[in-house]
Design an enzyme around this catalytic site. Structure first.
Site, mmCIF file in Angstrom:
data_model
loop_
_atom_site.group_PDB
_atom_site.id
_atom_site.type_symbol
_atom_site.label_atom_id
_atom_site.label_comp_id
_atom_site.label_asym_id
_atom_site.label_seq_id
_atom_site.Cartn_x
_atom_site.Cartn_y
_atom_site.Cartn_z
ATOM 1 N N GLU A 16 -42.302 26.037 -46.134
ATOM 2 C CA GLU A 16 -42.802 26.068 -47.498
ATOM 3 C C GLU A 16 -42.909 24.652 -48.058
ATOM 4 O O GLU A 16 -42.095 23.782 -47.752
ATOM 5 C CB GLU A 16 -41.883 26.927 -48.375
ATOM 6 N N CYS A 75 -27.431 28.034 -49.663
ATOM 7 C CA CYS A 75 -28.822 27.602 -49.514
ATOM 8 C C CYS A 75 -29.599 28.538 -48.596
ATOM 9 O O CYS A 75 -29.146 28.852 -47.489
ATOM 10 C CB CYS A 75 -28.829 26.181 -48.940
ATOM 11 N N GLY A 109 -34.850 21.965 -44.596
ATOM 12 C CA GLY A 109 -34.408 21.034 -43.555
ATOM 13 C C GLY A 109 -33.621 19.851 -44.078
ATOM 14 O O GLY A 109 -33.581 19.584 -45.273
ATOM 15 N N GLU A 110 -32.955 19.173 -43.152
ATOM 16 C CA GLU A 110 -32.156 17.981 -43.477
ATOM 17 C C GLU A 110 -32.929 16.765 -42.951
ATOM 18 O O GLU A 110 -32.987 16.542 -41.736
ATOM 19 C CB GLU A 110 -30.772 18.121 -42.824
ATOM 20 N N SER A 168 -33.489 13.306 -49.800
ATOM 21 C CA SER A 168 -32.273 14.024 -50.175
ATOM 22 C C SER A 168 -31.499 14.394 -48.922
ATOM 23 O O SER A 168 -32.065 14.917 -47.964
ATOM 24 C CB SER A 168 -32.662 15.293 -50.954
ATOM 25 N N SER A 205 -26.510 15.143 -51.827
ATOM 26 C CA SER A 205 -26.051 16.441 -52.325
ATOM 27 C C SER A 205 -24.538 16.469 -52.269
ATOM 28 O O SER A 205 -23.954 16.570 -51.195
ATOM 29 C CB SER A 205 -26.637 17.559 -51.450
ATOM 30 N N ASN A 251 -29.747 28.157 -58.054
ATOM 31 C CA ASN A 251 -30.783 29.195 -58.055
ATOM 32 C C ASN A 251 -30.337 30.354 -57.190
ATOM 33 O O ASN A 251 -30.030 30.146 -56.014
ATOM 34 C CB ASN A 251 -32.096 28.654 -57.478
HETATM 35 N N1 SAH Z 1 -31.062 19.047 -46.758
HETATM 36 C C1 SAH Z 1 -31.214 18.137 -47.833
HETATM 37 C C2 SAH Z 1 -32.524 18.293 -48.578
HETATM 38 C C3 SAH Z 1 -33.036 19.682 -48.786
HETATM 39 S S1 SAH Z 1 -32.079 20.685 -49.899
HETATM 40 C C4 SAH Z 1 -30.022 18.267 -48.787
HETATM 41 O O1 SAH Z 1 -29.241 19.193 -48.625
HETATM 42 O O2 SAH Z 1 -29.898 17.417 -49.660
HETATM 43 C C5 SAH Z 1 -32.518 19.983 -51.481
HETATM 44 C C6 SAH Z 1 -31.483 20.241 -52.572
HETATM 45 O O3 SAH Z 1 -31.437 21.626 -52.924
HETATM 46 C C7 SAH Z 1 -30.068 19.875 -52.169
HETATM 47 O O4 SAH Z 1 -29.429 19.159 -53.202
HETATM 48 C C8 SAH Z 1 -29.434 21.242 -52.006
HETATM 49 O O5 SAH Z 1 -28.051 21.192 -52.122
HETATM 50 C C9 SAH Z 1 -30.092 21.999 -53.106
HETATM 51 N N2 SAH Z 1 -29.942 23.449 -53.027
HETATM 52 C C10 SAH Z 1 -29.672 24.204 -51.942
HETATM 53 N N3 SAH Z 1 -29.604 25.510 -52.282
HETATM 54 C C11 SAH Z 1 -29.812 25.582 -53.608
HETATM 55 C C12 SAH Z 1 -29.902 26.649 -54.534
HETATM 56 N N4 SAH Z 1 -29.768 27.901 -54.154
HETATM 57 N N5 SAH Z 1 -30.148 26.338 -55.826
HETATM 58 C C13 SAH Z 1 -30.359 25.053 -56.214
HETATM 59 N N6 SAH Z 1 -30.315 24.007 -55.383
HETATM 60 C C14 SAH Z 1 -30.044 24.272 -54.087
HETATM 61 FE FE1 SF4 Z 2 -29.894 23.670 -47.354
HETATM 62 FE FE2 SF4 Z 2 -29.904 20.985 -47.425
HETATM 63 FE FE3 SF4 Z 2 -27.682 22.334 -46.738
HETATM 64 FE FE4 SF4 Z 2 -29.787 22.297 -45.091
HETATM 65 S S1 SF4 Z 2 -28.531 20.560 -45.700
HETATM 66 S S2 SF4 Z 2 -28.536 24.097 -45.587
HETATM 67 S S3 SF4 Z 2 -31.475 22.334 -46.550
HETATM 68 S S4 SF4 Z 2 -28.710 22.364 -48.722
#
Ligand code: SAH
Ligand code: SF4
Length: 346
Positions: free
Chosen positions: A90, A117, A160-161, A192, A215, A291
């Site tokens: 997405e 997540c 993804g990371e 991120s 994060s 969320n």
């Molecule tokens: N993997 C990377 C980037 C993708 S996630 C990371 O984790 O930073 C992007 C952001 O969305 C991160 O800060 C993650 O913690 C946050 N995130 C994950 N699940 C979420 C949710 N259900 N509601 C709001 N933010 C969320």
């Molecule tokens: Fe979700 Fe980022 Fe954690 Fe991967 S690293 S599971 S994308 S919050």
């Protein structure tokens, strides 16, 4: 097979030299791919026909396809995008009055397994190539252009990371910056990460002044390890030290993302511990009400908790914003994104 979508103008020049073409054809090709969204070699009219035919035979253009677009009332659009091998990710397009931004996916699924997540639910299926990331920008830019706008910001906050897919991510950042293509300023790109410390340190030395977002989601190890298994490898202090180094090397203030989950990490005492740990760091905290993802047993923090948490950080002089979540009714906000296997809806 040569992946032309992942190559820069110089590399494309070297590639077309195999067919005896001069180097400027490489620059022409890069422009055609990213400014004109070339889908078919036949459309590259600036090239002699024999060159087009040979290129088409050797280097199929494996462009991404939009399978479905969902648009929210606030204009946020979530694109379900199919990759050449049938996997799907997405991409989110966010309209802003000052230029549109795109939230790019970097992997199909995610290996980090954060316990809040949606992206991690399937585990990691594979990494995306730099070209697959850049093609998401191209699809988003096509959406923006239809509204008379352009993409001017990139957030690597989709599925993804990014730092688990380090080489492709850095290559992508450089390609997106190239003035023959999108020409997006590095300071308008945000990477991120869940906190892969050695990769943060490596990124600090790339000479790319992109914004780093970490994060964090918890101020201490017991809670953070519960929410984010990666914390067992790279605990809070190591992550904060890496952020400090990132700032020292790049001059870019680090953003800490902090999800607020009701009754889990949103108490006054937790806010005070967070403020104490961030004191003295050139940091900015972005508070994000979680969320809802139905697979997890949580609730977002209520607005009065968000306000109280923020007030404690501000009283401690930690710069802080509350993220306005766009596109919630189409589940297009951070962490609600998934990778869909073919045939599965989201
Ligand atoms: N993997 C990377 C980037 C993708 S996630 C990371 O984790 O930073 C992007 C952001 O969305 C991160 O800060 C993650 O913690 C946050 N995130 C994950 N699940 C979420 C949710 N259900 N509601 C709001 N933010 C969320
Ligand atoms: Fe979700 Fe980022 Fe954690 Fe991967 S690293 S599971 S994308 S919050």
């Amino acid at each position: 097979m040569t992946d032309v979508l992942s190559l820069d103008p110089g590399e494309l020049g070297a590639l077309v030299a195999e067919l005896g073409a001069p180097a400027f054809r490489g620059r022409q090709l890069f422009q055609a791919l990213w400014r004109d969204r070339l889908e078919d070699w036949e459309a590259l009219r600036a090239w002699p026909q024999a060159l087009r035919v040979e290129a088409a035979r050797r280097w199929p253009l494996r462009r991404l396809r939009v399978v479905r677009t969902q648009t929210a009332r606030d204009g946020t659009a979530k694109l379900l995008v199919r990759l050449a091998d049938g996997e799907q990710v997405e991409t989110v397009v966010l309209p802003h009055p000052y230029g549109w931004s795109v939230c790019v996916s970097t992997e199909v699924g995610c290996a980090m397994g954060c316990r809040f997540c949606a992206s991690g639910l399937r585990g990691k299926v594979r990494r995306l190539t730099a070209g697959e990331m850049l093609d998401q920008v191209s699809l988003a830019d096509a959406e923006a252009r239809r509204a008379g706008a352009r993409i001017t910001r990139i957030d690597l906050m989709g599925v993804g990371e990014p730092l688990d897919n380090y080489d492709a991510t850095v290559r992508f950042l450089r390609l997106a910056h190239d003035p023959l293509g999108f020409g997006i300023a590095y300071r308008r790109m945000t990477v991120s990460t869940s906190g892969l410390v050695p990769r943060i340190l490596r990124l600090a030395d790339e000479g790319l002044p992109v914004t780093l977002a970490v994060s964090l989601h918890a101020p201490d190890d017991a809670l953070r390890s519960r929410l984010m298994p990666v914390n067992r490898a790279y605990p809070v202090q190591a992550v904060l030290d890496a952020a400090r180094t990132y700032f020292a090397r790049t001059g870019r203030r680090v953003t800490f993302e902090y999800l607020l989950i009701a009754g889990v990490n949103d108490g006054d005492e937790t806010a005070r511990r967070l403020a104490a740990r961030l004191r003295g760091l050139a940091a900015h905290v972005n508070l994000i009400p979680w969320n809802p993802v139905p697979e997890f047993p949580y609730q977002p923090s209520p607005p009065e908790r968000v306000r109280a948490f923020r007030a404690i950080l501000e009283a401690a002089r930690i710069p802080c914003t509350v993220r306005k979540e766009l596109g919630q009714e189409i589940a297009a906000a951070c962490g609600q994104l998934r990778s869909a296997a073919e045939g599965q809806g989201t």
